[in-house]
Design a protein around this motif. Structure first.
Motif, PDB file in Angstrom:
ATOM      1  N   SER A  13       1.086  -1.312  -0.275  1.00  0.00           N
ATOM      2  CA  SER A  13      -0.150   0.076  -0.094  1.00  0.00           C
ATOM      3  C   SER A  13       0.608   1.422  -0.115  1.00  0.00           C
ATOM      4  O   SER A  13       1.680   0.858   0.892  1.00  0.00           O
ATOM      5  N   HIS A  14       0.935   2.360  -1.290  1.00  0.00           N
ATOM      6  CA  HIS A  14       1.493   3.219  -1.060  1.00  0.00           C
ATOM      7  C   HIS A  14       0.869   4.701  -0.612  1.00  0.00           C
ATOM      8  O   HIS A  14      -0.119   4.210  -0.868  1.00  0.00           O
ATOM      9  N   GLY A  15       1.535   5.622   0.031  1.00  0.00           N
ATOM     10  CA  GLY A  15       0.880   6.356   0.661  1.00  0.00           C
ATOM     11  C   GLY A  15       0.434   6.926  -0.356  1.00  0.00           C
ATOM     12  O   GLY A  15       1.023   7.797  -1.502  1.00  0.00           O
ATOM     13  N   GLY A  16      -0.463   7.992  -0.708  1.00  0.00           N
ATOM     14  CA  GLY A  16      -1.407   9.337  -1.219  1.00  0.00           C
ATOM     15  C   GLY A  16      -2.780   8.037  -2.443  1.00  0.00           C
ATOM     16  O   GLY A  16      -2.955   9.179  -2.711  1.00  0.00           O
ATOM     17  N   THR A  17      -2.896   7.288  -1.715  1.00  0.00           N
ATOM     18  CA  THR A  17      -4.174   6.281  -2.360  1.00  0.00           C
ATOM     19  C   THR A  17      -5.435   6.260  -1.042  1.00  0.00           C
ATOM     20  O   THR A  17      -4.837   6.708   0.014  1.00  0.00           O
ATOM     21  N   GLY A  18      -6.311   6.696  -1.844  1.00  0.00           N
ATOM     22  CA  GLY A  18      -7.303   6.057  -1.276  1.00  0.00           C
ATOM     23  C   GLY A  18      -8.338   7.568  -0.660  1.00  0.00           C
ATOM     24  O   GLY A  18      -9.098   7.043   0.158  1.00  0.00           O
ATOM     25  N   LEU A  19      -8.660   8.539  -1.515  1.00  0.00           N
ATOM     26  CA  LEU A  19      -8.461   9.802  -1.000  1.00  0.00           C
ATOM     27  C   LEU A  19      -9.498  10.670  -1.887  1.00  0.00           C
ATOM     28  O   LEU A  19      -9.867   9.594  -2.878  1.00  0.00           O
ATOM     29  N   PRO A  20     -10.624  10.508  -1.861  1.00  0.00           N
ATOM     30  CA  PRO A  20     -11.556  10.925  -1.604  1.00  0.00           C
ATOM     31  C   PRO A  20     -11.528  12.185  -2.762  1.00  0.00           C
ATOM     32  O   PRO A  20     -11.022  12.592  -2.363  1.00  0.00           O
ATOM     33  N   ASP A  21     -13.156  12.330  -3.662  1.00  0.00           N
ATOM     34  CA  ASP A  21     -12.874  13.778  -4.204  1.00  0.00           C
ATOM     35  C   ASP A  21     -13.648  14.934  -3.660  1.00  0.00           C
ATOM     36  O   ASP A  21     -14.178  15.133  -3.332  1.00  0.00           O
ATOM     37  N   PHE A  22     -12.225  14.997  -3.488  1.00  0.00           N
ATOM     38  CA  PHE A  22     -12.523  17.158  -3.020  1.00  0.00           C
ATOM     39  C   PHE A  22     -13.080  17.591  -4.050  1.00  0.00           C
ATOM     40  O   PHE A  22     -13.770  18.745  -3.248  1.00  0.00           O
ATOM     41  N   GLY A  23     -13.520  18.050  -4.863  1.00  0.00           N
ATOM     42  CA  GLY A  23     -13.841  18.641  -5.615  1.00  0.00           C
ATOM     43  C   GLY A  23     -12.732  19.740  -6.609  1.00  0.00           C
ATOM     44  O   GLY A  23     -11.567  19.751  -5.930  1.00  0.00           O
ATOM     45  N   ARG A  24     -13.626  20.577  -7.153  1.00  0.00           N
ATOM     46  CA  ARG A  24     -12.787  21.996  -7.602  1.00  0.00           C
ATOM     47  C   ARG A  24     -13.242  23.054  -6.731  1.00  0.00           C
ATOM     48  O   ARG A  24     -13.799  23.876  -6.855  1.00  0.00           O
ATOM     49  N   TYR A  25     -12.375  22.909  -5.574  1.00  0.00           N
ATOM     50  CA  TYR A  25     -12.439  24.626  -4.591  1.00  0.00           C
ATOM     51  C   TYR A  25     -11.983  25.403  -4.035  1.00  0.00           C
ATOM     52  O   TYR A  25     -10.935  24.868  -4.513  1.00  0.00           O
ATOM     53  N   PRO A  26     -11.404  25.784  -3.525  1.00  0.00           N
ATOM     54  CA  PRO A  26      -9.612  26.596  -3.367  1.00  0.00           C
ATOM     55  C   PRO A  26      -9.762  25.967  -2.326  1.00  0.00           C
ATOM     56  O   PRO A  26      -8.396  26.315  -1.893  1.00  0.00           O
TER      57      PRO A  26
END
Length: 268
Positions: free
Chosen positions: A190-203
């Motif tokens: 397992s590598h760091g940086g994976t599994g994140l949700p979509d934060f969308g395009r916001y500031p």
């Protein structure tokens, strides 16, 4: 006794360019690949200049490795395999309608990586990749990885919480896959940086990504631990890369305390 250390990098990255990946792609997908490639634009500046060749050029790669005082490397993926929407590590697991082509692209990378490592077998330990959308396919692919000398093991893509079309790592339906990895002696990475949700395009999206990436990177270990995967498959090898380790002890202490409370009170 020697007066020096032997240094092996446990977290290097490599990948082919699109022209080379085409040579490793199943011919059935070549027309689709050409159409996809004509539309693709590389968003990563560091892969648009001469430095990108370090991902695949033997002379450049070995020269850089030796200059850093290292003699060998464990190789995670890099670049963008066929049909991927973005950099391989940050790309979400494929949706059902994307799965066939994305898996073909992943298999092309695995074939390329096997050849890449075979040129310097004592120095390179490649890590193949699988998707967990389909357990039978994942088992087929991990067997190929084992049979073709990718001794670094297999990299799994951790499903983010907003990904409902791939079983979570704690789903017992994945037990046949863990069992196969255990029996083959294949490390699961397992590598760091994976599994994140979509934060969308916001500031604040980029800031949220940076501040929460550690939490989401740690979830595979937590999920496998709490779901009993390590108990059911005690010989399973699990590797965590580029996510530190100082967090493990306090996490386990917190879990021990929580489980002790549950056992004492019978309440969650």
């Amino acid at each position: 006794m020697t007066d020096h250390y032997t240094i092996i990098s446990a977290d290097c990255h490599a990948g082919a360019n699109h022209e080379t990946y085409r040579e490793y792609l199943d011919p059935a997908y070549l027309d689709d690949f050409d159409a996809w490639r004509n539309k693709y634009k590389n968003p990563f500046r560091d892969l648009q200049d001469g430095g990108r060749v370090r991902n695949w050029d033997d002379d450049r790669r070995n020269s850089d490795l030796y200059a850093d005082g290292q003699v060998a490397e464990v190789i995670y993926p890099n670049t963008v395999p066929p049909f991927f929407p973005s950099f391989v590590l940050f790309a979400k697991p494929p949706k059902p309608e994307e799965y066939e082509h994305r898996r073909a692209g992943l298999q092309a990378h695995n074939r390329w990586l096997a050849d890449f490592c075979s040129r310097f077998p004592n120095q390179r330990a490649g890590i193949g990749q699988v998707f967990l959308n389909n357990v039978d396919d994942a088992i087929e692919d991990v067997r190929w990885i084992a049979e073709n000398g990718l001794r670094g093991g297999v990299l799994i893509a951790s499903p983010p919480p907003d990904c409902k079309y791939v079983p979570p790592l704690y789903d017992p339906a994945l037990d046949p896959f863990w069992r196969e990895c255990e029996e083959l002696g294949i490390p699961v990475n397992s590598h760091g940086g994976t599994g994140l949700p979509d934060f969308g395009r916001y500031p604040a999206s980029a800031l949220l990504f940076i501040t929460e990436v550690s939490f989401y990177s740690q979830r595979p270990f937590s999920q496998l631990l709490l779901s009993g995967v390590f108990e059911r498959f005690p010989r399973l090898k699990f590797v965590m890369a580029e996510m530190g380790c100082a967090w493990i002890e306090p996490m386990i202490e917190r879990y021990d305390s929580l489980l002790a409370q549950i056992r004492a009170t019978g309440r969650t």
